[in-house]
Design a protein around this motif. Structure first.
Motif, PDB file in Angstrom:
ATOM      1  N   MET A  64      66.742   0.534  16.732  1.00  0.00           N
ATOM      2  CA  MET A  64      67.628   0.182  15.628  1.00  0.00           C
ATOM      3  C   MET A  64      67.000  -0.904  14.766  1.00  0.00           C
ATOM      4  SD  MET A  64      71.420   0.321  17.320  1.00  0.00           S
ATOM      5  CE  MET A  64      72.192  -0.032  15.733  1.00  0.00           C
ATOM      6  N   ASP A  65      66.419  -1.899  15.398  1.00  0.00           N
ATOM      7  CA  ASP A  65      65.855  -3.037  14.677  1.00  0.00           C
ATOM      8  C   ASP A  65      64.579  -2.674  13.929  1.00  0.00           C
ATOM      9  OD1 ASP A  65      65.530  -5.695  13.808  1.00  0.00           O
ATOM     10  OD2 ASP A  65      64.426  -6.240  15.620  1.00  0.00           O
ATOM     11  N   LEU A  66      63.609  -2.131  14.613  1.00  0.00           N
ATOM     12  CA  LEU A  66      62.298  -1.889  14.010  1.00  0.00           C
ATOM     13  C   LEU A  66      62.208  -0.573  13.246  1.00  0.00           C
ATOM     14  CD1 LEU A  66      59.949  -3.198  16.836  1.00  0.00           C
ATOM     15  CD2 LEU A  66      60.876  -4.426  14.862  1.00  0.00           C
ATOM     16  N   MET A  69      66.996   2.785  12.785  1.00  0.00           N
ATOM     17  CA  MET A  69      67.819   3.921  13.184  1.00  0.00           C
ATOM     18  C   MET A  69      69.269   3.499  13.323  1.00  0.00           C
ATOM     19  SD  MET A  69      65.646   5.782  16.172  1.00  0.00           S
ATOM     20  CE  MET A  69      64.292   6.859  15.812  1.00  0.00           C
ATOM     21  N   ASP A  70      70.189   4.435  13.137  1.00  0.00           N
ATOM     22  CA  ASP A  70      71.588   4.161  13.468  1.00  0.00           C
ATOM     23  C   ASP A  70      71.736   4.277  14.981  1.00  0.00           C
ATOM     24  OD1 ASP A  70      72.658   6.997  14.215  1.00  0.00           O
ATOM     25  OD2 ASP A  70      71.652   7.294  12.290  1.00  0.00           O
ATOM     26  N   ALA A  74      69.240   6.249  17.644  1.00  0.00           N
ATOM     27  CA  ALA A  74      68.463   5.424  18.578  1.00  0.00           C
ATOM     28  C   ALA A  74      68.712   5.842  20.019  1.00  0.00           C
ATOM     29  CB  ALA A  74      68.800   3.952  18.378  1.00  0.00           C
ATOM     30  N   VAL A  75      69.971   6.080  20.360  1.00  0.00           N
ATOM     31  CA  VAL A  75      70.306   6.531  21.723  1.00  0.00           C
ATOM     32  C   VAL A  75      69.667   7.889  21.989  1.00  0.00           C
ATOM     33  CG1 VAL A  75      72.219   7.405  23.128  1.00  0.00           C
ATOM     34  CG2 VAL A  75      72.407   5.172  22.035  1.00  0.00           C
ATOM     35  N   ARG A  95      77.199  -3.157  15.548  1.00  0.00           N
ATOM     36  CA  ARG A  95      77.990  -4.278  15.029  1.00  0.00           C
ATOM     37  C   ARG A  95      79.050  -3.847  14.029  1.00  0.00           C
ATOM     38  NH1 ARG A  95      74.629  -8.507  12.094  1.00  0.00           N
ATOM     39  NH2 ARG A  95      76.674  -8.978  11.339  1.00  0.00           N
ATOM     40  N   GLU A  96      78.973  -2.586  13.550  1.00  0.00           N
ATOM     41  CA  GLU A  96      79.968  -2.048  12.622  1.00  0.00           C
ATOM     42  C   GLU A  96      81.051  -1.258  13.347  1.00  0.00           C
ATOM     43  OE1 GLU A  96      79.774  -2.934   9.462  1.00  0.00           O
ATOM     44  OE2 GLU A  96      77.895  -3.979   9.869  1.00  0.00           O
ATOM     45  N   GLY A  97      80.898  -1.086  14.652  1.00  0.00           N
ATOM     46  CA  GLY A  97      81.871  -0.335  15.438  1.00  0.00           C
ATOM     47  C   GLY A  97      81.544   1.129  15.621  1.00  0.00           C
ATOM     48  N   ASN A  98      80.384   1.578  15.139  1.00  0.00           N
ATOM     49  CA  ASN A  98      79.952   2.960  15.368  1.00  0.00           C
ATOM     50  C   ASN A  98      79.484   3.090  16.809  1.00  0.00           C
ATOM     51  OD1 ASN A  98      80.159   3.765  12.523  1.00  0.00           O
ATOM     52  ND2 ASN A  98      78.468   2.325  12.259  1.00  0.00           N
TER      53      ASN A  98
END
Length: 133
Positions: A64-66, A69-70, A74-75, A95-98
């Motif tokens: 997600m960071d680098l 990805m959402d 990422a999962v 952090r948005e609740g997704n």
């Protein structure tokens, strides 16, 4: 997720016939549990040795960071490209609740409830949705 803050909590049912002294992935930050307010919170379940070997929960957050990805992508990427087939799965929230509840096994017990009270539960591929009353 609360006001952009995330937290992960992971428990384990243990492993049948485990080696004496075996430590699973649940208590190891980065393996079976990880949280970072910049990306996501992740809890893993499955064959702990694989999640430890691949620092799997952390891998989701790094993607997600680098790679920007959402959480779902990422999962899925970690399950498909880092972990061997039939390893287990993740429950993750950004952090948005997704959220994402994905696995590479035949099934995984999972459930979630969003801020609108819409719940999802499942064991196999399909999820059943209903409203909390």
């Amino acid at each position: 997720m609360f006001n952009g803050f995330v937290a992960a909590g992971t428990s384990t049912g243990g492993m049948t016939n485990k080696m004496e002294g075996r430590i699973g992935d649940s208590p190891l930050i980065g393996a079976g549990t990880y949280a970072n307010n910049l990306t996501c919170a992740v809890s893993a379940t499955g064959k702990g040795e694989e999640f430890i070997r691949h620092v799997a929960a952390y891998d989701v957050a790094v993607r997600m960071d680098l790679c920007k990805m959402d959480v779902l992508s990422a999962v899925q990427a970690t399950l498909c490209h880092r972990l061997p087939p039939d390893s287990g799965g993740f429950i993750a929230v950004d952090r948005e609740g997704n959220s994402a509840m994905e696995f590479n096994t035949k099934g995984m017990y999972r459930a979630s409830v969003d801020s609108l009270g819409i719940a999802q539960v499942g064991v196999w591929l399909e999820l059943e949705a209903f409203t909390m009353e």
